[in-house]
Design a protein around this motif. Structure first.
Motif, PDB file in Angstrom:
ATOM      1  N   LEU A 183      -4.808  -1.941   7.892  1.00 50.79           N
ATOM      2  CA  LEU A 183      -5.107  -1.210   6.667  1.00 50.79           C
ATOM      3  C   LEU A 183      -4.279   0.067   6.577  1.00 50.79           C
ATOM      4  N   ILE A 184      -4.121   0.764   7.686  1.00 47.47           N
ATOM      5  CA  ILE A 184      -3.300   1.979   7.702  1.00 47.47           C
ATOM      6  C   ILE A 184      -1.848   1.629   7.366  1.00 47.47           C
ATOM      7  N   VAL A 191       2.668   1.634   3.334  1.00 47.48           N
ATOM      8  CA  VAL A 191       3.591   0.901   2.472  1.00 47.48           C
ATOM      9  C   VAL A 191       3.336   1.230   1.007  1.00 47.48           C
ATOM     10  N   LEU A 192       2.073   1.355   0.642  1.00 48.16           N
ATOM     11  CA  LEU A 192       1.704   1.606  -0.753  1.00 48.16           C
ATOM     12  C   LEU A 192       1.607   3.087  -1.085  1.00 48.16           C
ATOM     13  N   ASN A 193       1.963   3.933  -0.130  1.00 45.20           N
ATOM     14  CA  ASN A 193       1.876   5.374  -0.290  1.00 45.20           C
ATOM     15  C   ASN A 193       0.430   5.815  -0.569  1.00 45.20           C
ATOM     16  N   LYS A 194      -0.505   5.176   0.106  1.00 50.83           N
ATOM     17  CA  LYS A 194      -1.928   5.491  -0.043  1.00 50.83           C
ATOM     18  C   LYS A 194      -2.576   5.585   1.325  1.00 50.83           C
ATOM     19  N   ALA A 197      -6.532   4.931   2.606  1.00 56.90           N
ATOM     20  CA  ALA A 197      -6.845   3.936   3.636  1.00 56.90           C
ATOM     21  C   ALA A 197      -7.675   4.573   4.750  1.00 56.90           C
ATOM     22  N   LYS A 198      -7.298   5.776   5.154  1.00 53.32           N
ATOM     23  CA  LYS A 198      -8.058   6.475   6.197  1.00 53.32           C
ATOM     24  C   LYS A 198      -9.466   6.798   5.722  1.00 53.32           C
ATOM     25  N   LYS A 199      -9.598   7.199   4.457  1.00 52.01           N
ATOM     26  CA  LYS A 199     -10.932   7.489   3.902  1.00 52.01           C
ATOM     27  C   LYS A 199     -11.778   6.220   3.870  1.00 52.01           C
ATOM     28  N   CYS A 200     -11.169   5.115   3.490  1.00 49.69           N
ATOM     29  CA  CYS A 200     -11.873   3.838   3.452  1.00 49.69           C
ATOM     30  C   CYS A 200     -12.400   3.479   4.838  1.00 49.69           C
ATOM     31  N   LEU A 201     -11.570   3.655   5.864  1.00 52.37           N
ATOM     32  CA  LEU A 201     -12.001   3.354   7.232  1.00 52.37           C
ATOM     33  C   LEU A 201     -13.108   4.294   7.689  1.00 52.37           C
TER      34      LEU A 201
END
Length: 62
Positions: free
Chosen positions: A18-19, A24-27, A31-35
């Motif tokens: 996910l990271i 890759v998507l500049n997000k 991704a870190k917040k989602c985790l």
């Protein structure tokens, strides 16, 4: 043709994958917040399950 990004299967666990996708998507921050949110929800459910197990209740639904 759309750009393609190769992320080898089996090389990364779900968190690292996910990271990498976030990078890759500049997000990456999203991704870190989602985790972090996911880890928090897991901790809450573990505690709730532990409370039920410790109380000896049966047929309990979350």
């Amino acid at each position: 043709m759309a750009p393609t990004v190769f992320i080898p299967y089996g090389t990364y666990n779900y968190k690292d994958r996910l990271i990498e996708l976030g990078k890759v998507l500049n997000k990456e921050q999203e991704a870190k917040k989602c985790l972090a949110d996911f880890a928090s929800r897991i901790a809450e459910k573990k505690q709730a399950l532990s409370d039920v197990i410790d109380s000896g209740k049966k047929n309990c639904y979350f």
